[in-house]
Motif scaffolding. Structure first.
Motif, PDB file in Angstrom:
ATOM      1  N   THR A 190       5.188  10.644   5.370  1.00  0.00           N
ATOM      2  CA  THR A 190       4.062  10.446   4.469  1.00  0.00           C
ATOM      3  C   THR A 190       4.034  11.530   3.404  1.00  0.00           C
ATOM      4  O   THR A 190       4.117  12.719   3.719  1.00  0.00           O
ATOM      5  CB  THR A 190       2.737  10.498   5.248  1.00  0.00           C
ATOM      6  OG1 THR A 190       2.770   9.483   6.249  1.00  0.00           O
ATOM      7  CG2 THR A 190       1.562  10.251   4.334  1.00  0.00           C
ATOM      8  N   PRO A 191       3.922  11.160   2.127  1.00  0.00           N
ATOM      9  CA  PRO A 191       3.906  12.170   1.071  1.00  0.00           C
ATOM     10  C   PRO A 191       2.638  13.001   1.119  1.00  0.00           C
ATOM     11  O   PRO A 191       1.604  12.545   1.605  1.00  0.00           O
ATOM     12  CB  PRO A 191       3.972  11.337  -0.211  1.00  0.00           C
ATOM     13  CG  PRO A 191       3.457   9.999   0.172  1.00  0.00           C
ATOM     14  CD  PRO A 191       3.846   9.804   1.597  1.00  0.00           C
ATOM     15  N   PRO A 192       2.674  14.241   0.622  1.00  0.00           N
ATOM     16  CA  PRO A 192       1.470  15.071   0.576  1.00  0.00           C
ATOM     17  C   PRO A 192       0.510  14.565  -0.486  1.00  0.00           C
ATOM     18  O   PRO A 192       0.784  13.597  -1.203  1.00  0.00           O
ATOM     19  CB  PRO A 192       2.025  16.454   0.227  1.00  0.00           C
ATOM     20  CG  PRO A 192       3.291  16.168  -0.514  1.00  0.00           C
ATOM     21  CD  PRO A 192       3.861  14.929   0.109  1.00  0.00           C
ATOM     22  N   LEU A 193      -0.631  15.249  -0.615  1.00  0.00           N
ATOM     23  CA  LEU A 193      -1.706  14.767  -1.473  1.00  0.00           C
ATOM     24  C   LEU A 193      -1.304  14.673  -2.932  1.00  0.00           C
ATOM     25  O   LEU A 193      -1.875  13.877  -3.677  1.00  0.00           O
ATOM     26  CB  LEU A 193      -2.931  15.688  -1.314  1.00  0.00           C
ATOM     27  CG  LEU A 193      -4.239  15.174  -1.916  1.00  0.00           C
ATOM     28  CD1 LEU A 193      -4.638  13.858  -1.289  1.00  0.00           C
ATOM     29  CD2 LEU A 193      -5.348  16.206  -1.731  1.00  0.00           C
TER      30      LEU A 193
ATOM     31  N   GLY B  79      -3.985  -4.091  -1.031  1.00  0.00           N
ATOM     32  CA  GLY B  79      -3.573  -3.587  -2.334  1.00  0.00           C
ATOM     33  C   GLY B  79      -4.235  -2.300  -2.757  1.00  0.00           C
ATOM     34  O   GLY B  79      -4.102  -1.888  -3.914  1.00  0.00           O
ATOM     35  N   LEU B  80      -4.972  -1.618  -1.835  1.00  0.00           N
ATOM     36  CA  LEU B  80      -5.617  -0.353  -2.168  1.00  0.00           C
ATOM     37  C   LEU B  80      -4.631   0.792  -1.998  1.00  0.00           C
ATOM     38  O   LEU B  80      -3.662   0.697  -1.233  1.00  0.00           O
ATOM     39  CB  LEU B  80      -6.835  -0.100  -1.267  1.00  0.00           C
ATOM     40  CG  LEU B  80      -8.130  -0.839  -1.593  1.00  0.00           C
ATOM     41  CD1 LEU B  80      -8.038  -2.327  -1.275  1.00  0.00           C
ATOM     42  CD2 LEU B  80      -9.310  -0.207  -0.833  1.00  0.00           C
ATOM     43  N   ARG B  81      -4.876   1.882  -2.711  1.00  0.00           N
ATOM     44  CA  ARG B  81      -4.206   3.138  -2.400  1.00  0.00           C
ATOM     45  C   ARG B  81      -4.854   3.687  -1.134  1.00  0.00           C
ATOM     46  O   ARG B  81      -6.033   3.431  -0.862  1.00  0.00           O
ATOM     47  CB  ARG B  81      -4.356   4.143  -3.543  1.00  0.00           C
ATOM     48  CG  ARG B  81      -3.889   3.644  -4.901  1.00  0.00           C
ATOM     49  CD  ARG B  81      -2.373   3.491  -4.992  1.00  0.00           C
ATOM     50  NE  ARG B  81      -1.666   4.757  -4.942  1.00  0.00           N
ATOM     51  CZ  ARG B  81      -1.381   5.511  -6.001  1.00  0.00           C
ATOM     52  NH1 ARG B  81      -1.770   5.127  -7.219  1.00  0.00           N
ATOM     53  NH2 ARG B  81      -0.707   6.643  -5.886  1.00  0.00           N
ATOM     54  N   VAL B  82      -4.099   4.464  -0.343  1.00  0.00           N
ATOM     55  CA  VAL B  82      -4.593   4.873   0.974  1.00  0.00           C
ATOM     56  C   VAL B  82      -4.431   6.377   1.181  1.00  0.00           C
ATOM     57  O   VAL B  82      -3.333   6.917   1.029  1.00  0.00           O
ATOM     58  CB  VAL B  82      -3.874   4.126   2.111  1.00  0.00           C
ATOM     59  CG1 VAL B  82      -4.514   4.482   3.458  1.00  0.00           C
ATOM     60  CG2 VAL B  82      -3.909   2.618   1.888  1.00  0.00           C
TER      61      VAL B  82
ATOM     62  N   GLU C 157       4.126   5.221   6.568  1.00  0.00           N
ATOM     63  CA  GLU C 157       4.689   5.043   5.233  1.00  0.00           C
ATOM     64  C   GLU C 157       3.752   4.272   4.303  1.00  0.00           C
ATOM     65  O   GLU C 157       3.882   4.368   3.079  1.00  0.00           O
ATOM     66  CB  GLU C 157       6.030   4.318   5.318  1.00  0.00           C
ATOM     67  CG  GLU C 157       5.933   2.878   5.811  1.00  0.00           C
ATOM     68  CD  GLU C 157       7.284   2.188   5.808  1.00  0.00           C
ATOM     69  OE1 GLU C 157       8.252   2.809   5.345  1.00  0.00           O
ATOM     70  OE2 GLU C 157       7.359   1.036   6.276  1.00  0.00           O
ATOM     71  N   HIS C 158       2.796   3.519   4.830  1.00  0.00           N
ATOM     72  CA  HIS C 158       1.891   2.755   3.979  1.00  0.00           C
ATOM     73  C   HIS C 158       0.715   3.582   3.481  1.00  0.00           C
ATOM     74  O   HIS C 158      -0.089   3.078   2.699  1.00  0.00           O
ATOM     75  CB  HIS C 158       1.385   1.514   4.715  1.00  0.00           C
ATOM     76  CG  HIS C 158       2.469   0.517   4.990  1.00  0.00           C
ATOM     77  ND1 HIS C 158       2.421  -0.379   6.038  1.00  0.00           N
ATOM     78  CD2 HIS C 158       3.650   0.277   4.354  1.00  0.00           C
ATOM     79  CE1 HIS C 158       3.513  -1.118   6.036  1.00  0.00           C
ATOM     80  NE2 HIS C 158       4.276  -0.734   5.022  1.00  0.00           N
ATOM     81  N   ALA C 159       0.598   4.817   3.931  1.00  0.00           N
ATOM     82  CA  ALA C 159      -0.398   5.734   3.379  1.00  0.00           C
ATOM     83  C   ALA C 159       0.219   6.490   2.214  1.00  0.00           C
ATOM     84  O   ALA C 159       1.351   6.959   2.288  1.00  0.00           O
ATOM     85  CB  ALA C 159      -0.883   6.715   4.442  1.00  0.00           C
ATOM     86  N   ASP C 160      -0.524   6.586   1.109  1.00  0.00           N
ATOM     87  CA  ASP C 160      -0.018   7.315  -0.053  1.00  0.00           C
ATOM     88  C   ASP C 160       0.001   8.814   0.195  1.00  0.00           C
ATOM     89  O   ASP C 160       0.815   9.537  -0.384  1.00  0.00           O
ATOM     90  CB  ASP C 160      -0.889   7.006  -1.274  1.00  0.00           C
ATOM     91  CG  ASP C 160      -0.765   5.551  -1.697  1.00  0.00           C
ATOM     92  OD1 ASP C 160       0.150   5.240  -2.475  1.00  0.00           O
ATOM     93  OD2 ASP C 160      -1.578   4.725  -1.234  1.00  0.00           O
ATOM     94  N   ALA C 161      -0.908   9.288   1.028  1.00  0.00           N
ATOM     95  CA  ALA C 161      -0.989  10.702   1.362  1.00  0.00           C
ATOM     96  C   ALA C 161      -1.729  10.827   2.686  1.00  0.00           C
ATOM     97  O   ALA C 161      -2.428   9.902   3.114  1.00  0.00           O
ATOM     98  CB  ALA C 161      -1.707  11.486   0.265  1.00  0.00           C
ATOM     99  N   TRP C 162      -1.568  11.991   3.337  1.00  0.00           N
ATOM    100  CA  TRP C 162      -2.241  12.218   4.623  1.00  0.00           C
ATOM    101  C   TRP C 162      -2.672  13.676   4.694  1.00  0.00           C
ATOM    102  O   TRP C 162      -1.885  14.570   4.389  1.00  0.00           O
ATOM    103  CB  TRP C 162      -1.318  11.891   5.792  1.00  0.00           C
ATOM    104  CG  TRP C 162      -2.075  11.588   7.056  1.00  0.00           C
ATOM    105  CD1 TRP C 162      -2.755  12.476   7.838  1.00  0.00           C
ATOM    106  CD2 TRP C 162      -2.244  10.303   7.660  1.00  0.00           C
ATOM    107  NE1 TRP C 162      -3.351  11.823   8.896  1.00  0.00           N
ATOM    108  CE2 TRP C 162      -3.054  10.497   8.813  1.00  0.00           C
ATOM    109  CE3 TRP C 162      -1.807   9.025   7.353  1.00  0.00           C
ATOM    110  CZ2 TRP C 162      -3.410   9.437   9.656  1.00  0.00           C
ATOM    111  CZ3 TRP C 162      -2.169   7.983   8.185  1.00  0.00           C
ATOM    112  CH2 TRP C 162      -2.961   8.189   9.316  1.00  0.00           C
ATOM    113  N   VAL C 163      -3.945  13.905   5.047  1.00  0.00           N
ATOM    114  CA  VAL C 163      -4.473  15.255   5.186  1.00  0.00           C
ATOM    115  C   VAL C 163      -5.124  15.390   6.552  1.00  0.00           C
ATOM    116  O   VAL C 163      -5.477  14.402   7.195  1.00  0.00           O
ATOM    117  CB  VAL C 163      -5.511  15.580   4.079  1.00  0.00           C
ATOM    118  CG1 VAL C 163      -4.851  15.575   2.713  1.00  0.00           C
ATOM    119  CG2 VAL C 163      -6.679  14.610   4.122  1.00  0.00           C
TER     120      VAL C 163
END
Length: 265
Positions: free
Chosen positions: A2-5, A210-213, A226-232
């Protein structure tokens, strides 16, 4: 991975849609305890790893899954009823918000349309948010309008839907309906809305709509994010709060308060 913020650094949402359990409210532990109590009520033991498999699953599906994995399919309805009853008792005793959730919601309130998309019954979501002092910040609450029943496998690609008109069924996560409906009620296209989620089931639902996550909380064990755009780790991290302070005000764009109340089942 998952990519960072910073994957969301060149984008600002026009609306934010939150999951409730485990994202806004610290209720996942209540669900876990309720599952344990329901199993014990019928003299059953939770199968290994069941808590992770049940996270974010609609409670009717969870009751069915409990019965199936305990090899007691005839107890599905009884386990479902016991699960919900135990959960309602627990959440009424101890409503707690997740770290940073109250601050993040209050920071965005009045600046962007805010909604909740949850698999929980409407009365659970409203009671939890009300007791936490957060209900007034949300223009809409979207929950499934019918028990999930037997459902086909999820489509492999995001499928925006226009569900949620009065009388039209809204299916539970991981179907995209609750998030697609929430975006529509907020007056924005799904691609212009940000979903905030803690479970893979919810991430799948928002992505398919279709939302950003933005994922929040511990990374799911062995889960594919992988379907989350970022994870914190939490909403009160300074990177999240700082980014949100810079989002433009869009609360007046194409959206009116829902005078008929939240979409409910």
């Amino acid at each position: 991975m998952t990519p960072p913020l910073h994957a969301l650094s060149n984008w600002s949402p026009e609306a934010v849609v939150f999951d409730c359990d485990g994202t806004l409210m610290d209720t996942e532990r209540h669900w876990q305890e309720a599952r344990g109590r329901a199993f014990r009520e019928f003299g059953l033991l939770p199968p290994p790893g069941f808590a992770e498999r049940a996270k974010g699953v609609h409670y009717v599906d969870c009751g069915r899954l409990m019965a199936e994995e305990a090899n007691k399919p005839e107890l599905a309805a009884n386990l479902t009823s016991a699960l919900l009853g135990h959960f309602l008792s627990l959440v009424a005793e101890e409503p707690l918000t997740m770290p940073g959730a109250s601050e993040f919601v209050r920071l965005l309130s009045g600046r962007l349309p805010l909604a909740v998309a949850s698999n929980c019954p409407l009365e659970v979501v409203e009671e939890s948010l009300d007791r936490a002092g957060l209900r007034r910040h949300f223009r809409h609450i979207v929950v499934p309008t019918a028990p999930p029943g037997e459902q086909a496998a999820p489509e492999p690609e995001p499928v925006p839907v226009a569900g949620g008109e009065r009388g039209e069924a809204v299916r539970p996560k991981p179907w995209p309906d609750v998030y697609a409906t929430a975006a529509r009620l907020c007056g924005v296209l799904p691609a212009a809305a940000l979903a905030v989620e803690d479970s893979l089931t919810g991430v799948e639902s928002a992505w398919r709509a279709g939302l950003r996550v933005l994922g929040v909380g511990p990374l799911p064990d062995g889960g594919n994010t992988e379907h989350a755009d970022a994870w914190v780790t939490a909403l009160n991290c300074e990177e999240v709060m700082g980014r949100a302070r810079g989002w433009p005000h869009t609360s007046s764009l194409g959206e009116e308060r829902d005078h008929d109340g939240p979409l409910s089942g």
